[in-house]
Design a protein around this motif. Structure first.
Motif, PDB file in Angstrom:
ATOM      1  N   VAL A   3       0.848  -1.207   0.000  1.00  0.00           N
ATOM      2  CA  VAL A   3       0.000   0.000   0.000  1.00  0.00           C
ATOM      3  C   VAL A   3       0.874   1.245   0.000  1.00  0.00           C
ATOM      4  N   LEU A   4       1.907   1.259   0.834  1.00  0.00           N
ATOM      5  CA  LEU A   4       2.818   2.403   0.874  1.00  0.00           C
ATOM      6  C   LEU A   4       3.531   2.585  -0.464  1.00  0.00           C
ATOM      7  N   GLU A   5       3.898   1.489  -1.101  1.00  0.00           N
ATOM      8  CA  GLU A   5       4.573   1.586  -2.394  1.00  0.00           C
ATOM      9  C   GLU A   5       3.636   2.122  -3.470  1.00  0.00           C
ATOM     10  N   ALA A   6       2.345   1.765  -3.375  1.00  0.00           N
ATOM     11  CA  ALA A   6       1.370   2.329  -4.318  1.00  0.00           C
ATOM     12  C   ALA A   6       1.263   3.844  -4.133  1.00  0.00           C
ATOM     13  N   LEU A   7       1.295   4.301  -2.883  1.00  0.00           N
ATOM     14  CA  LEU A   7       1.282   5.745  -2.621  1.00  0.00           C
ATOM     15  C   LEU A   7       2.578   6.392  -3.098  1.00  0.00           C
ATOM     16  N   ALA A   8       3.707   5.735  -2.825  1.00  0.00           N
ATOM     17  CA  ALA A   8       5.012   6.310  -3.159  1.00  0.00           C
ATOM     18  C   ALA A   8       5.211   6.436  -4.659  1.00  0.00           C
ATOM     19  N   VAL A   9       4.729   5.458  -5.421  1.00  0.00           N
ATOM     20  CA  VAL A   9       4.922   5.504  -6.868  1.00  0.00           C
ATOM     21  C   VAL A   9       4.121   6.657  -7.469  1.00  0.00           C
ATOM     22  N   ASN A  10       2.989   6.958  -6.864  1.00  0.00           N
ATOM     23  CA  ASN A  10       2.187   8.082  -7.347  1.00  0.00           C
ATOM     24  C   ASN A  10       2.877   9.407  -7.029  1.00  0.00           C
ATOM     25  N   ALA A  11       3.459   9.495  -5.837  1.00  0.00           N
ATOM     26  CA  ALA A  11       4.163  10.728  -5.445  1.00  0.00           C
ATOM     27  C   ALA A  11       5.424  10.928  -6.275  1.00  0.00           C
ATOM     28  N   GLY A  12       6.224   9.881  -6.419  1.00  0.00           N
ATOM     29  CA  GLY A  12       7.485  10.020  -7.146  1.00  0.00           C
ATOM     30  C   GLY A  12       7.298  10.310  -8.617  1.00  0.00           C
ATOM     31  N   SER A  13       6.357   9.618  -9.254  1.00  0.00           N
ATOM     32  CA  SER A  13       6.160   9.800 -10.698  1.00  0.00           C
ATOM     33  C   SER A  13       5.582  11.169 -11.033  1.00  0.00           C
ATOM     34  N   THR A  14       4.997  11.840 -10.041  1.00  0.00           N
ATOM     35  CA  THR A  14       4.430  13.170 -10.278  1.00  0.00           C
ATOM     36  C   THR A  14       5.490  14.160 -10.740  1.00  0.00           C
ATOM     37  N   LEU A  15       6.704  14.031 -10.244  1.00  0.00           N
ATOM     38  CA  LEU A  15       7.752  15.010 -10.542  1.00  0.00           C
ATOM     39  C   LEU A  15       8.239  14.938 -11.977  1.00  0.00           C
ATOM     40  N   SER A  16       8.275  13.749 -12.551  1.00  0.00           N
ATOM     41  CA  SER A  16       8.950  13.555 -13.831  1.00  0.00           C
ATOM     42  C   SER A  16       7.986  13.640 -15.010  1.00  0.00           C
ATOM     43  N   PRO A  17       8.383  14.315 -16.087  1.00  0.00           N
ATOM     44  CA  PRO A  17       7.546  14.319 -17.300  1.00  0.00           C
ATOM     45  C   PRO A  17       7.340  12.929 -17.897  1.00  0.00           C
ATOM     46  N   ILE A  18       8.244  11.996 -17.594  1.00  0.00           N
ATOM     47  CA  ILE A  18       8.105  10.631 -18.106  1.00  0.00           C
ATOM     48  C   ILE A  18       7.760   9.652 -16.990  1.00  0.00           C
ATOM     49  N   GLY A  19       7.327  10.162 -15.837  1.00  0.00           N
ATOM     50  CA  GLY A  19       7.067   9.294 -14.695  1.00  0.00           C
ATOM     51  C   GLY A  19       5.802   8.473 -14.813  1.00  0.00           C
ATOM     52  N   ASN A  20       4.826   8.957 -15.575  1.00  0.00           N
ATOM     53  CA  ASN A  20       3.568   8.237 -15.747  1.00  0.00           C
ATOM     54  C   ASN A  20       2.913   8.672 -17.059  1.00  0.00           C
ATOM     55  N   PRO A  21       1.916   7.946 -17.536  1.00  0.00           N
ATOM     56  CA  PRO A  21       1.323   8.270 -18.843  1.00  0.00           C
ATOM     57  C   PRO A  21       0.692   9.658 -18.906  1.00  0.00           C
ATOM     58  N   GLN A  22       0.024  10.084 -17.814  1.00  0.00           N
ATOM     59  CA  GLN A  22      -0.622  11.397 -17.869  1.00  0.00           C
ATOM     60  C   GLN A  22       0.391  12.527 -17.952  1.00  0.00           C
ATOM     61  N   ASN A  23       1.504  12.394 -17.239  1.00  0.00           N
ATOM     62  CA  ASN A  23       2.548  13.421 -17.331  1.00  0.00           C
ATOM     63  C   ASN A  23       3.169  13.460 -18.727  1.00  0.00           C
ATOM     64  N   LEU A  24       3.422  12.291 -19.288  1.00  0.00           N
ATOM     65  CA  LEU A  24       4.008  12.229 -20.623  1.00  0.00           C
ATOM     66  C   LEU A  24       3.090  12.906 -21.642  1.00  0.00           C
ATOM     67  N   LEU A  25       1.804  12.621 -21.540  1.00  0.00           N
ATOM     68  CA  LEU A  25       0.832  13.218 -22.455  1.00  0.00           C
ATOM     69  C   LEU A  25       0.785  14.734 -22.296  1.00  0.00           C
ATOM     70  N   LEU A  26       0.721  15.213 -21.052  1.00  0.00           N
ATOM     71  CA  LEU A  26       0.608  16.653 -20.805  1.00  0.00           C
ATOM     72  C   LEU A  26       1.915  17.385 -21.098  1.00  0.00           C
ATOM     73  N   TRP A  27       3.043  16.732 -20.861  1.00  0.00           N
ATOM     74  CA  TRP A  27       4.334  17.345 -21.198  1.00  0.00           C
ATOM     75  C   TRP A  27       4.445  17.561 -22.707  1.00  0.00           C
ATOM     76  N   GLN A  28       4.065  16.546 -23.472  1.00  0.00           N
ATOM     77  CA  GLN A  28       4.120  16.683 -24.925  1.00  0.00           C
ATOM     78  C   GLN A  28       3.116  17.712 -25.426  1.00  0.00           C
ATOM     79  N   HIS A  29       1.947  17.749 -24.783  1.00  0.00           N
ATOM     80  CA  HIS A  29       0.913  18.703 -25.188  1.00  0.00           C
ATOM     81  C   HIS A  29       1.334  20.147 -24.888  1.00  0.00           C
ATOM     82  N   SER A  30       1.974  20.364 -23.730  1.00  0.00           N
ATOM     83  CA  SER A  30       2.365  21.718 -23.328  1.00  0.00           C
ATOM     84  C   SER A  30       3.592  22.221 -24.063  1.00  0.00           C
TER      85      SER A  30
END
Length: 377
Positions: free
Chosen positions: A131-158
């Motif tokens: 459970v903690l790792e599920a929370l941590a992966v969401n927090a960590g991936s938020t920082l990176s443009p390639i950390g998760n699919p939504q960031n990658l999409l929005l980084w390319q869009h912006s």
């Protein structure tokens, strides 16, 4: 024997454990009947590159597990830990850091099997850690443009530079990680790590399989980065069909079917006329409206479909990125990474514990992130 006390047959018990697959298959079929769409829409909603990427990762990680490398790494990690709390914080930090570089799902595919292996040789509370790792992966991936699919999409869009996007996400990611680390510190026991000597086996069973699996994992991540996930999945599948066919038999193929049903059901739901009309009434130029909408939409249809739904309506891509990343907390469907973590762990009552933790976490995190983000922005 009393008929009321008889257990259902094996196939029925198996289907009971696949309730997500059943619910979203029913949703997808119902919407297909009530609101038929062209075949091109269903292909778009199915997100075949994402499914192909998941398949390649599942195969490579199964090979690493079967090789004994995970168990070997578990012994090495536990040997350097002094307490369950310090061991837990090490795993949480590693999960967050890996998710910045290797994306959230890849980091879970690496860390959750390691956590399970550590749990077999020690007194580590495995379900709490997952459970903690599920929370941590969401927090960590938020920082990176390639950390998760939504960031990658929005980084390319912006079309923002990599570091500019990361700088815009830093306040939100920092608040999220501090909260996860603080919660881990409070929730994990202070007991010393207790080993089970009879279960310790750090011997690598197959160095050849381990080397092939690591190469397959790295190749899969590289091809996913360059938009060639289907090719990568086919290559990995062919490699294991030739060299490690028993590993293919242990793949969780139903996980892929579950995600396919989720993508089809939620993709269709987000495109219903009633949903689109409701969005037309909202003023996304207001920061709080955009923020709340991204979080609520993530709770209903997961944060990647929510990003697609709101992408053209949001005047600020990084503001939407903050919202949908925070929306990854809360209900399990908020982020597909939550479902991956629970599925890899296969722990009893995992979904219930995730909700008992993640929903209150969202209620605390959401206002704090908004206040810090608006203050620093």
């Amino acid at each position: 024997m009393n008929p009321s006390t008889q257990k259902p047959p094996g196939w029925a018990r198996h289907l009971q454990n696949e309730w997500l697959l059943l619910v979203f298959t029913l949703l997808a079929l119902t919407l297909a009947v009530l609101d038929p769409r062209p075949a091109s829409d269903y292909r778009r909603w199915l997100q075949l590159p994402t499914l192909a990427g998941l398949m390649g990762l599942l195969i490579a990680i199964q090979g690493i597990r079967d090789s004994g490398l995970v168990q070997h790494a578990a012994v090495a990690v536990v040997a350097r830990a002094h307490s369950l709390r310090s061991l837990g914080l090490l795993l949480v930090s590693a999960t967050a850091l890996l998710s910045m570089v290797l994306t959230n799902d890849v980091s879970l595919f690496l860390i959750v099997p390691l956590t399970l292996a550590i749990g077999t040789i020690s007194n580590l509370p495995v379900l709490r850690m997952v459970v903690l790792e599920a929370l941590a992966v969401n927090a960590g991936s938020t920082l990176s443009p390639i950390g998760n699919p939504q960031n990658l999409l929005l980084w390319q869009h912006s079309q923002l530079p990599f570091l500019h996007f990361a700088a815009a996400m830093l306040p939100a990611a920092a608040v999220m990680f501090v909260l996860v680390a603080a919660f881990a510190w409070l929730w994990l026991p202070r007991d010393r790590v207790a080993l089970s000597p009879e279960r310790i086996d750090g011997v690598v069973a197959s160095s050849r399989l381990g080397a092939c699996s690591i190469a397959a994992l790295l190749g899969m991540v590289l091809l996913m980065e360059y938009g060639q996930a289907p090719l990568g999945a086919l290559l990995v599948l062919a490699l294991f069909a030739l060299l490690a066919r028993p590993s293919l038999a242990r793949i969780d193929w139903l996980l892929l079917l579950t995600f396919a049903a989720i993508f089809l059901g939620l993709g269709h739901f987000a495109n219903l006329p009633l949903v689109q009309q409701a969005l037309d009434r909202l003023d996304f130029g207001q920061p709080l409206t955009l923020y709340a909408s991204g979080i609520v939409a993530s709770q209903l249809i997961s944060n990647v479909p929510a990003t697609v739904l709101l992408l053209e309506r949001a005047p600020d891509a990084t503001a939407l990125a903050v919202a949908v990343n925070v929306g990854g907390f809360g209900v399990a469907i908020g982020s597909l990474a939550n479902l991956i973590a629970l599925r890899l762990a296969k722990q009893p009552h995992g979904l219930r514990l995730l909700h008992l933790v993640s929903i209150p976490f969202l209620l605390v995190c959401a206002p704090l992130v908004y206040l810090v983000w608006r203050w620093l922005g």
